[in-house]
Design a protein around this motif. Structure first.
Motif, mmCIF file in Angstrom:
data_model
loop_
_atom_site.group_PDB
_atom_site.id
_atom_site.type_symbol
_atom_site.label_atom_id
_atom_site.label_comp_id
_atom_site.label_asym_id
_atom_site.label_seq_id
_atom_site.Cartn_x
_atom_site.Cartn_y
_atom_site.Cartn_z
ATOM 1 N N VAL A 158 11.200 40.965 1.357
ATOM 2 C CA VAL A 158 11.943 41.312 0.142
ATOM 3 C C VAL A 158 11.753 40.210 -0.902
ATOM 4 O O VAL A 158 11.482 40.481 -2.078
ATOM 5 N N MET A 159 11.857 38.944 -0.444
ATOM 6 C CA MET A 159 11.689 37.816 -1.372
ATOM 7 C C MET A 159 10.281 37.808 -1.965
ATOM 8 O O MET A 159 10.099 37.577 -3.166
ATOM 9 N N SER A 160 9.308 38.028 -1.126
ATOM 10 C CA SER A 160 7.931 37.982 -1.626
ATOM 11 C C SER A 160 7.667 39.139 -2.591
ATOM 12 O O SER A 160 6.898 39.023 -3.536
ATOM 13 N N SER A 161 8.345 40.280 -2.333
ATOM 14 C CA SER A 161 8.157 41.400 -3.271
ATOM 15 C C SER A 161 8.761 41.054 -4.631
ATOM 16 O O SER A 161 8.240 41.435 -5.660
ATOM 17 N N TRP A 162 9.879 40.319 -4.612
ATOM 18 C CA TRP A 162 10.470 39.859 -5.868
ATOM 19 C C TRP A 162 9.520 38.870 -6.546
ATOM 20 O O TRP A 162 9.302 38.930 -7.743
ATOM 21 N N ALA A 163 8.970 37.968 -5.728
ATOM 22 C CA ALA A 163 8.098 36.932 -6.276
ATOM 23 C C ALA A 163 6.879 37.566 -6.940
ATOM 24 O O ALA A 163 6.406 37.091 -7.979
ATOM 25 N N ARG A 164 6.410 38.656 -6.335
ATOM 26 C CA ARG A 164 5.241 39.329 -6.906
ATOM 27 C C ARG A 164 5.524 39.783 -8.346
ATOM 28 O O ARG A 164 4.650 39.804 -9.194
ATOM 29 N N ALA A 165 6.736 40.148 -8.637
ATOM 30 C CA ALA A 165 7.076 40.587 -9.996
ATOM 31 C C ALA A 165 7.446 39.411 -10.890
ATOM 32 O O ALA A 165 7.156 39.411 -12.087
ATOM 33 N N LEU A 166 8.081 38.420 -10.282
ATOM 34 C CA LEU A 166 8.604 37.312 -11.085
ATOM 35 C C LEU A 166 7.528 36.339 -11.532
ATOM 36 O O LEU A 166 7.547 35.841 -12.656
ATOM 37 N N VAL A 167 6.581 36.039 -10.650
ATOM 38 C CA VAL A 167 5.579 35.018 -10.962
ATOM 39 C C VAL A 167 4.744 35.381 -12.196
ATOM 40 O O VAL A 167 4.603 34.560 -13.110
ATOM 41 N N PRO A 168 4.203 36.582 -12.305
ATOM 42 C CA PRO A 168 3.440 36.918 -13.520
ATOM 43 C C PRO A 168 4.296 36.840 -14.783
ATOM 44 O O PRO A 168 3.840 36.380 -15.827
ATOM 45 N N SER A 169 5.567 37.274 -14.666
ATOM 46 C CA SER A 169 6.451 37.210 -15.832
ATOM 47 C C SER A 169 6.668 35.764 -16.255
ATOM 48 O O SER A 169 6.638 35.442 -17.453
ATOM 49 N N ALA A 170 6.888 34.912 -15.281
ATOM 50 C CA ALA A 170 7.127 33.497 -15.575
ATOM 51 C C ALA A 170 5.878 32.870 -16.193
ATOM 52 O O ALA A 170 5.962 32.079 -17.140
ATOM 53 N N LEU A 171 4.720 33.231 -15.656
ATOM 54 C CA LEU A 171 3.462 32.685 -16.189
ATOM 55 C C LEU A 171 3.259 33.141 -17.637
ATOM 56 O O LEU A 171 2.861 32.352 -18.501
#
Lengths: 131, 181
Positions: A67-80
């Protein structure tokens, strides 16, 4: 005279007779006729349950980490993307800075009404000069 | 095993089936009175139990919980069968009967036993079959069926007595144990 089991008193029923009865009931076990019956029974049930078992395994595999990694998949590109935009803004042309204000202007800035600052070029006339 | 089966462990589920298949069959047979129906009901019950396994809050009470499912499925099956039997049977259709290829003596004994079992109440049949066919002890039956131990003993006693009476009133294998006065 009563025949068979019937004539026996309740207390007269021996363990042997009960054993015979037990054996008779055990004759209802399908494995008496077919020794592999229960093996096939189990196999049939497990095979039929395979889809449900697979579904349950997949549900378990969706752990917290997933679940965390699925969130990270969406969050990391947004943060970048946000960081890139911020970087671009930081290195862009600076906004034109306004001329520094004098002390008098700073003191009266934002006040409504007539310009409280007298014309510095006008000559000052003293009362004593009038008379 | 229940927890592991809940997580989709096929081996654990297989063990559960192996452990309780005879008991499930016994309970189903006590309701349906027919081998084929008991087999269907018991097998279906395991599949239903797996689907509802999350509802089984206490894994240690799995056996009793499963038997409740078996009982309900069996009753539903009997209800469906009785409705179906009201329809005209097509010519050439084979009726559901005892297992084929049976030795005559065994068939006869079984047939009489089935008749005798029919004379018992459902709970008496269930207890007799779980005790004699599956081999559960009084205490196990009481715990798993959520019945007082005394009630289980009482049911078993009267069921056996009734069976002996019924079987003794007919000619057959069991009369060989007749006592000579």
């Amino acid at each position: 005279m009563r025949d068979g089991w019937q004539w026996m008193d309740e207390a007269d029923v021996s363990a042997e007779n009960d054993l015979q009865l037990t054996n008779a009931v055990r004759g209802l076990d399908p494995a008496v006729e077919d020794p592999n019956y229960w093996l096939r029974f189990q196999g049939w049930v497990v095979t039929s349950a395979r889809a449900e078992l697979t579904r349950r395994r997949l549900m378990v595999e969706l752990t917290m980490g997933d679940v965390m990694s699925s969130w990270a998949r969406a969050l990391v590109p947004s943060a970048l993307l946000a960081a890139a935009v911020a970087g671009l803004l930081a290195v862009g042309p600076p906004a034109p800075s306004s001329a520094p204000l004098s002390v008098e202007e700073l003191l009266v800035s934002g006040l409504d009404g007539e310009d409280p600052i007298p014309d510095r070029t006008a000559s000052v006339t003293f009362v004593s000069e009038l008379f | 095993m229940v927890r592991r089966a809940r997580q989709g462990d096929e081996f654990a589920f297989g063990l559960l089936v192996r452990r309780y298949q005879r008991a499930a069959y016994s309970v189903a047979y006590s309701v349906t009175g027919r081998h084929e129906d008991a087999e269907d009901a018991a097998q279906e019950s395991f599949l239903v139990a797996l689907q509802r396994l999350d509802e089984c809050r206490s894994p240690e009470k799995f056996a009793g919980w499963l038997m409740t499912i078996v009982r309900n499925r069996s009753r539903n099956l009997v209800r469906r069968e009785s409705l179906r039997e009201m329809d005209p049977v097509p010519i050439g259709a084979s009726a559901r009967g005892p297992m084929p290829d049976r030795v005559t003596e065994t068939r006869e004994l079984r047939s009489r036993l089935e008749e005798a079992l029919e004379g018992l109440s459902e709970v008496q049949r269930e207890i007799v079959l779980l005790h004699d066919l599956e081999g559960w002890k009084h205490r196990e039956i009481a715990e798993r069926l959520d019945l007082p131990s005394g009630t289980v003993r009482s049911h078993l006693h009267f069921a056996r007595k009734a069976l002996r009476r019924t079987l003794g009133s007919t000619e057959g294998k069991l009369n060989q144990t007749r006592k000579i006065p």
